[in-house]
Design an enzyme around this catalytic site. Structure first.
Site, PDB file in Angstrom:
ATOM      1  N   ARG A   1       7.328   2.760  -5.694  1.00  0.00           N
ATOM      2  CA  ARG A   1       7.165   3.258  -4.415  1.00  0.00           C
ATOM      3  C   ARG A   1       7.475   1.885  -3.473  1.00  0.00           C
ATOM      4  O   ARG A   1       7.917   0.906  -3.670  1.00  0.00           O
ATOM      5  CB  ARG A   1       5.610   3.337  -4.298  1.00  0.00           C
ATOM      6  CG  ARG A   1       4.581   2.275  -4.770  1.00  0.00           C
ATOM      7  CD  ARG A   1       3.288   1.813  -3.988  1.00  0.00           C
ATOM      8  NE  ARG A   1       3.732   1.374  -2.732  1.00  0.00           N
ATOM      9  CZ  ARG A   1       4.125  -0.036  -2.193  1.00  0.00           C
ATOM     10  NH1 ARG A   1       4.374  -0.581  -3.209  1.00  0.00           N
ATOM     11  NH2 ARG A   1       4.160  -0.038  -1.112  1.00  0.00           N
ATOM     12  N   GLY A   2       7.456   2.308  -2.278  1.00  0.00           N
ATOM     13  CA  GLY A   2       7.811   1.468  -0.988  1.00  0.00           C
ATOM     14  C   GLY A   2       9.282   1.957  -0.508  1.00  0.00           C
ATOM     15  O   GLY A   2      10.045   2.115  -1.299  1.00  0.00           O
ATOM     16  N   ALA A   3       9.367   2.087   0.946  1.00  0.00           N
ATOM     17  CA  ALA A   3      10.522   2.574   1.349  1.00  0.00           C
ATOM     18  C   ALA A   3      11.840   2.214   0.670  1.00  0.00           C
ATOM     19  O   ALA A   3      12.702   2.969   0.101  1.00  0.00           O
ATOM     20  CB  ALA A   3      10.524   2.848   2.832  1.00  0.00           C
TER      21      ALA A   3
ATOM     22  N   ARG B   1      10.259  12.648  -2.090  1.00  0.00           N
ATOM     23  CA  ARG B   1       9.424  12.298  -0.942  1.00  0.00           C
ATOM     24  C   ARG B   1      10.029  12.332   0.408  1.00  0.00           C
ATOM     25  O   ARG B   1      10.982  11.942   0.526  1.00  0.00           O
ATOM     26  CB  ARG B   1       8.818  10.956  -1.145  1.00  0.00           C
ATOM     27  CG  ARG B   1       7.914  10.626  -2.468  1.00  0.00           C
ATOM     28  CD  ARG B   1       7.225   9.287  -2.463  1.00  0.00           C
ATOM     29  NE  ARG B   1       6.213   9.148  -1.507  1.00  0.00           N
ATOM     30  CZ  ARG B   1       5.442   8.024  -1.380  1.00  0.00           C
ATOM     31  NH1 ARG B   1       5.994   6.883  -1.956  1.00  0.00           N
ATOM     32  NH2 ARG B   1       4.488   8.071  -0.691  1.00  0.00           N
TER      33      ARG B   1
ATOM     34  N   ASP C   1       8.034   3.395   7.020  1.00  0.00           N
ATOM     35  CA  ASP C   1       8.855   4.207   6.126  1.00  0.00           C
ATOM     36  C   ASP C   1       9.880   5.095   6.967  1.00  0.00           C
ATOM     37  O   ASP C   1      10.932   5.505   6.651  1.00  0.00           O
ATOM     38  CB  ASP C   1       7.777   5.460   5.693  1.00  0.00           C
ATOM     39  CG  ASP C   1       6.995   4.567   4.696  1.00  0.00           C
ATOM     40  OD1 ASP C   1       5.975   3.984   4.823  1.00  0.00           O
ATOM     41  OD2 ASP C   1       7.414   4.479   3.585  1.00  0.00           O
TER      42      ASP C   1
ATOM     43  N   ASN D   1       4.440   4.935   9.128  1.00  0.00           N
ATOM     44  CA  ASN D   1       4.011   4.071   8.143  1.00  0.00           C
ATOM     45  C   ASN D   1       2.773   4.741   7.492  1.00  0.00           C
ATOM     46  O   ASN D   1       2.285   5.448   7.862  1.00  0.00           O
ATOM     47  CB  ASN D   1       3.830   2.562   8.455  1.00  0.00           C
ATOM     48  CG  ASN D   1       3.775   1.479   7.731  1.00  0.00           C
ATOM     49  OD1 ASN D   1       4.695   1.680   6.689  1.00  0.00           O
ATOM     50  ND2 ASN D   1       2.591   0.735   7.385  1.00  0.00           N
ATOM     51  N   LYS D   2       2.348   3.917   6.438  1.00  0.00           N
ATOM     52  CA  LYS D   2       1.197   4.367   5.613  1.00  0.00           C
ATOM     53  C   LYS D   2      -0.036   4.490   6.425  1.00  0.00           C
ATOM     54  O   LYS D   2      -0.460   4.088   7.577  1.00  0.00           O
ATOM     55  CB  LYS D   2       0.876   3.207   4.435  1.00  0.00           C
ATOM     56  CG  LYS D   2      -0.322   3.509   3.738  1.00  0.00           C
ATOM     57  CD  LYS D   2      -0.166   4.787   2.973  1.00  0.00           C
ATOM     58  CE  LYS D   2       1.141   4.685   2.393  1.00  0.00           C
ATOM     59  NZ  LYS D   2       1.567   6.225   1.517  1.00  0.00           N
TER      60      LYS D   2
END
Ligand SMILES: CSC[C@H]1O[C@H](OP(=O)(O)O)[C@H](O)[C@@H]1O
Length: 352
Positions: free
Chosen positions: A50-52, A87, A238, A248-249
């Site tokens: 995970r993580g852009a 995603r 993101d 973002n999150k």
């Protein structure tokens, strides 16, 4: 002195894509060897990786893996489509796939595998350099605070935008690692980041790197800022829209509101590959909705690393679980990119 990255988050050999299974952290460090396109797509969709920036690089490696078996147009297009559907919000995933498509589609099938491996490796190498540059530009902000007040510089972050989310030192945490390497006394407020609790990944990273930190409930952030215990907030991103609105999150927006209300500088750290110049504003950013069991069930590992689940709400409890929110450009002090700290409305100067 640069802070070593304790373990690569992604590596590639011909028939395998190796990732650190982030659903096993912070309890266990597990490396997965992915040997098919479906396994790479699952790893991204399930957030094992995970993580852009990292999911973009992993998808690029997935394209190269898919071309191991065949490199005809149908195989290439299937790989691009399958990985692109994993995603929706992180533009780096779609940026990386568009870059692979741009390079591979014009080539004869016999040349595609080698080109795909070269391009995937280039994306990895570039992200490491990008993270380092973001770190240096963010370091200047931290150093300026350190010169003006005694004691540790207190940075707050949200989710995980460290080396676990990228190929190098991360985005939001790269300035922290750069400050540590420069000998600046720094502490990090780590927001747990419900429901997937990526803050636990940040706490794990910082412990591995010897950076002082304190884990907090997401809802404690506002009080800490009100008490003057936060010198600046840095988060990842993101997708940054052309006008500077940033996805973002989930929970980032609330920190930006609290920061604005308390005069705390609020920075986004993101590479140019996270800026979507075709996206006019935050309202146009697709927000991923995820499964309700991420809210109803706590997921962890037991002492031997087996998955452990604790249901905290009845299975038939209705939920809402948007995985990201959008912070308006007006609430963002600056965007720390590899080219420097940009004011949100000046991003057009970075457009390709
Ligand atoms: C440099 S990572 C950017 C971004 O990605 C994370 O989302 P997720 O954990 O769902 O992949 C988080 O929003 C980070 O800030």
């Amino acid at each position: 002195m640069s802070v070593p990255i304790p373990a690569p988050t992604l590596s590639r050999d011909g028939a395998r894509v190796r990732i650190l299974d982030q659903t096993a952290l912070p309890h266990h460090r597990v490396t997965l060897a992915l040997d098919s396109l479906d396994a790479v797509a699952h790893a991204i969709r399930s957030m094992q990786v995970r993580g852009a920036p990292l999911i973009g690089a992993t998808a690029a490696c997935g394209v190269a893996l898919a071309l191991q078996t065949a490199a005809d147009d149908a195989t290439l297009e299937h790989a691009l489509t399958e990985l692109g559907a994993t995603r929706p919000t992180a533009v780096n995933l779609h940026w990386a796939l568009a870059r692979m498509a741009r390079v591979l589609r014009p080539l004869p099938p016999t040349e595609r595998l080698a080109a795909a491996e070269r391009e995937a490796d280039a994306i990895i190498t570039e992200d490491i350099a990008t993270n380092a540059a973001i770190g240096q530009h963010g370091l200047a902000l931290i150093a300026a605070i350190a010169q003006n007040r005694p004691g540790p510089v207190r940075v707050m972050t949200h989710c995980n935008a460290g080396w676990l989310a990228t190929l190098g030192h991360g985005t939001a945490l790269s300035p922290v690692y750069a400050a540590q390497a420069a000998g600046i006394d720094i502490e990090v407020w780590v927001s747990e980041t419900r429901p997937r609790n990526q803050g636990l990944l940040t706490a794990w990273e910082l412990r591995e790197s010897g950076v002082a930190h304190r884990l907090i409930a997401d809802n404690a952030a506002g009080l800490l800022m009100m008490r003057g215990e936060v010198d600046l907030v840095i988060t990842g991103a993101d997708r940054v829209a052309a006008n500077g609105d940033t996805a973002n999150k989930i929970g980032t927006y609330l920190k930006a509101l609290a920061a604005a209300d308390n005069g705390v500088p609020f920075y986004i750290a993101a590479p140019v590959s996270t800026i979507d110049f075709a996206c006019p504003n935050g309202a146009a950013i697709p927000i991923e909705d995820r499964d309700g069991d991420e809210v109803r069930v706590l997921h962890g590992r037991d002492a031997i690393g087996a998955t452990a689940q604790l249901r905290i709400a009845p299975a038939d409890t209705a939920t809402g679980n948007p995985a990201f929110d959008v912070t308006p450009a007006a609430r963002i002090t600056g965007i720390i990119t590899e080219h420097g700290v940009m004011v949100p409305h000046a991003l057009a100067t970075l457009a390709p």
